[in-house]
Design a protein around this motif. Structure first.
Motif, PDB file in Angstrom:
ATOM      1  N   SER A 163      78.868  64.461 120.999  1.00  0.00           N
ATOM      2  CA  SER A 163      78.183  65.470 121.790  1.00  0.00           C
ATOM      3  C   SER A 163      76.882  64.947 122.400  1.00  0.00           C
ATOM      4  O   SER A 163      76.582  65.213 123.542  1.00  0.00           O
ATOM      5  CB  SER A 163      77.868  66.697 120.926  1.00  0.00           C
ATOM      6  OG  SER A 163      79.052  67.263 120.429  1.00  0.00           O
ATOM      7  N   ASP A 164      76.097  64.232 121.613  1.00  0.00           N
ATOM      8  CA  ASP A 164      74.782  63.780 122.054  1.00  0.00           C
ATOM      9  C   ASP A 164      74.881  62.509 122.887  1.00  0.00           C
ATOM     10  O   ASP A 164      75.678  61.620 122.571  1.00  0.00           O
ATOM     11  CB  ASP A 164      73.892  63.506 120.841  1.00  0.00           C
ATOM     12  CG  ASP A 164      73.765  64.718 119.945  1.00  0.00           C
ATOM     13  OD1 ASP A 164      73.542  65.816 120.475  1.00  0.00           O
ATOM     14  OD2 ASP A 164      73.903  64.570 118.713  1.00  0.00           O
ATOM     15  N   GLY A 208      75.691  59.439 120.165  1.00  0.00           N
ATOM     16  CA  GLY A 208      75.637  59.557 118.713  1.00  0.00           C
ATOM     17  C   GLY A 208      76.845  60.282 118.159  1.00  0.00           C
ATOM     18  O   GLY A 208      77.655  60.838 118.888  1.00  0.00           O
ATOM     19  N   ILE A 209      76.941  60.254 116.844  1.00  0.00           N
ATOM     20  CA  ILE A 209      77.950  61.032 116.115  1.00  0.00           C
ATOM     21  C   ILE A 209      77.259  61.603 114.899  1.00  0.00           C
ATOM     22  O   ILE A 209      76.451  60.930 114.269  1.00  0.00           O
ATOM     23  CB  ILE A 209      79.178  60.176 115.737  1.00  0.00           C
ATOM     24  CG1 ILE A 209      80.231  61.018 115.023  1.00  0.00           C
ATOM     25  CG2 ILE A 209      78.818  59.017 114.867  1.00  0.00           C
ATOM     26  CD1 ILE A 209      81.322  61.468 115.907  1.00  0.00           C
ATOM     27  N   ASN A 210      77.526  62.846 114.598  1.00  0.00           N
ATOM     28  CA  ASN A 210      76.927  63.443 113.414  1.00  0.00           C
ATOM     29  C   ASN A 210      78.027  63.866 112.446  1.00  0.00           C
ATOM     30  O   ASN A 210      79.209  63.857 112.801  1.00  0.00           O
ATOM     31  CB  ASN A 210      75.991  64.598 113.802  1.00  0.00           C
ATOM     32  CG  ASN A 210      76.716  65.744 114.461  1.00  0.00           C
ATOM     33  OD1 ASN A 210      77.681  66.264 113.923  1.00  0.00           O
ATOM     34  ND2 ASN A 210      76.240  66.166 115.625  1.00  0.00           N
ATOM     35  N   PRO A 211      77.678  64.210 111.222  1.00  0.00           N
ATOM     36  CA  PRO A 211      78.695  64.561 110.229  1.00  0.00           C
ATOM     37  C   PRO A 211      79.620  65.694 110.664  1.00  0.00           C
ATOM     38  O   PRO A 211      80.809  65.684 110.327  1.00  0.00           O
ATOM     39  CB  PRO A 211      77.873  64.944 108.994  1.00  0.00           C
ATOM     40  CG  PRO A 211      76.606  64.173 109.136  1.00  0.00           C
ATOM     41  CD  PRO A 211      76.321  64.164 110.616  1.00  0.00           C
ATOM     42  N   SER A 212      79.102  66.667 111.405  1.00  0.00           N
ATOM     43  CA  SER A 212      79.956  67.770 111.859  1.00  0.00           C
ATOM     44  C   SER A 212      81.049  67.280 112.800  1.00  0.00           C
ATOM     45  O   SER A 212      82.192  67.740 112.732  1.00  0.00           O
ATOM     46  CB  SER A 212      79.112  68.830 112.575  1.00  0.00           C
ATOM     47  OG  SER A 212      78.171  69.378 111.702  1.00  0.00           O
ATOM     48  N   GLU A 213      80.703  66.357 113.701  1.00  0.00           N
ATOM     49  CA  GLU A 213      81.700  65.832 114.633  1.00  0.00           C
ATOM     50  C   GLU A 213      82.749  65.003 113.901  1.00  0.00           C
ATOM     51  O   GLU A 213      83.926  65.016 114.268  1.00  0.00           O
ATOM     52  CB  GLU A 213      81.010  65.028 115.731  1.00  0.00           C
ATOM     53  CG  GLU A 213      80.182  65.941 116.628  1.00  0.00           C
ATOM     54  CD  GLU A 213      79.144  65.204 117.438  1.00  0.00           C
ATOM     55  OE1 GLU A 213      78.738  64.092 117.058  1.00  0.00           O
ATOM     56  OE2 GLU A 213      78.732  65.766 118.456  1.00  0.00           O
ATOM     57  N   ALA A 214      82.339  64.279 112.870  1.00  0.00           N
ATOM     58  CA  ALA A 214      83.302  63.534 112.057  1.00  0.00           C
ATOM     59  C   ALA A 214      84.239  64.504 111.334  1.00  0.00           C
ATOM     60  O   ALA A 214      85.443  64.245 111.224  1.00  0.00           O
ATOM     61  CB  ALA A 214      82.577  62.631 111.055  1.00  0.00           C
ATOM     62  N   GLY A 253      89.727  67.025 111.056  1.00  0.00           N
ATOM     63  CA  GLY A 253      90.466  68.282 110.985  1.00  0.00           C
ATOM     64  C   GLY A 253      89.969  69.196 109.885  1.00  0.00           C
ATOM     65  O   GLY A 253      90.581  70.235 109.612  1.00  0.00           O
ATOM     66  N   ALA A 254      88.844  68.854 109.264  1.00  0.00           N
ATOM     67  CA  ALA A 254      88.319  69.622 108.135  1.00  0.00           C
ATOM     68  C   ALA A 254      87.832  71.009 108.535  1.00  0.00           C
ATOM     69  O   ALA A 254      87.731  71.890 107.686  1.00  0.00           O
ATOM     70  CB  ALA A 254      87.188  68.845 107.462  1.00  0.00           C
ATOM     71  N   VAL A 255      87.530  71.207 109.808  1.00  0.00           N
ATOM     72  CA  VAL A 255      87.026  72.508 110.276  1.00  0.00           C
ATOM     73  C   VAL A 255      87.864  73.021 111.453  1.00  0.00           C
ATOM     74  O   VAL A 255      87.356  73.713 112.332  1.00  0.00           O
ATOM     75  CB  VAL A 255      85.526  72.413 110.641  1.00  0.00           C
ATOM     76  CG1 VAL A 255      84.672  72.236 109.402  1.00  0.00           C
ATOM     77  CG2 VAL A 255      85.271  71.292 111.641  1.00  0.00           C
ATOM     78  N   ALA A 256      89.145  72.698 111.434  1.00  0.00           N
ATOM     79  CA  ALA A 256      90.024  73.055 112.556  1.00  0.00           C
ATOM     80  C   ALA A 256      90.129  74.558 112.768  1.00  0.00           C
ATOM     81  O   ALA A 256      90.362  75.007 113.893  1.00  0.00           O
ATOM     82  CB  ALA A 256      91.409  72.450 112.352  1.00  0.00           C
ATOM     83  N   ASP A 257      89.941  75.345 111.730  1.00  0.00           N
ATOM     84  CA  ASP A 257      90.004  76.801 111.889  1.00  0.00           C
ATOM     85  C   ASP A 257      88.788  77.332 112.656  1.00  0.00           C
ATOM     86  O   ASP A 257      88.860  78.359 113.312  1.00  0.00           O
ATOM     87  CB  ASP A 257      90.139  77.496 110.535  1.00  0.00           C
ATOM     88  CG  ASP A 257      89.048  77.110 109.548  1.00  0.00           C
ATOM     89  OD1 ASP A 257      88.552  75.964 109.617  1.00  0.00           O
ATOM     90  OD2 ASP A 257      88.699  77.942 108.692  1.00  0.00           O
ATOM     91  N   ILE A 258      87.662  76.606 112.607  1.00  0.00           N
ATOM     92  CA  ILE A 258      86.442  77.004 113.316  1.00  0.00           C
ATOM     93  C   ILE A 258      86.350  76.306 114.677  1.00  0.00           C
ATOM     94  O   ILE A 258      85.971  76.909 115.673  1.00  0.00           O
ATOM     95  CB  ILE A 258      85.194  76.654 112.476  1.00  0.00           C
ATOM     96  CG1 ILE A 258      85.243  77.377 111.134  1.00  0.00           C
ATOM     97  CG2 ILE A 258      83.917  77.012 113.225  1.00  0.00           C
ATOM     98  CD1 ILE A 258      84.214  76.882 110.143  1.00  0.00           C
TER      99      ILE A 258
END
Length: 104
Positions: free
Chosen positions: A66-67, A39-45, A50-55
């Motif tokens: 991941s799943d 699967g793919i979820n919104p966080s992985e997208a 690169g929207a959360v590259a700092d985290i």
């Protein structure tokens, strides 16, 4: 060899490709799973864009997902409680579930 979804830089789904990769080999405490569904979820997208590259920093090339659900193909040393042929669901912290074979 095996196949996996990979990307070399941040972006939308257009950065994704399927490529040949080295066949994973399970280490101590790991199992090798032949993936039947991932699967793919919104966080992985968001990670891929690169929207959360700092985290969640990325190194390239990167995998995605991941799943997963599949069947154990091989077990590593000290991976007790599992046998080849067992059907499993799981999670990979390595952003690697969208692949033919995955270590978990």
């Amino acid at each position: 060899m095996s196949t996996a979804v990979r990307y070399d830089g941040f972006g939308g789904i257009d950065v994704l490709r399927v490529e040949e990769v080295e066949r994973p080999v399970p280490a101590a405490g790991q199992v090798l799973v032949r993936v039947k569904a991932a699967g793919i979820n919104p966080s992985e997208a968001a990670i891929r864009r690169g929207a959360v590259a700092d985290i969640f920093p990325s190194t390239f090339p990167s995998g995605q997902g991941s799943d997963l659900a599949g069947v154990i193909k091989e077990i590593g040393p000290r991976a007790g409680g599992f046998r080849p042929g067992d059907e499993v669901i799981g999670f990979s912290n390595e952003r690697a579930s969208q692949a033919e074979l995955v270590l978990v």
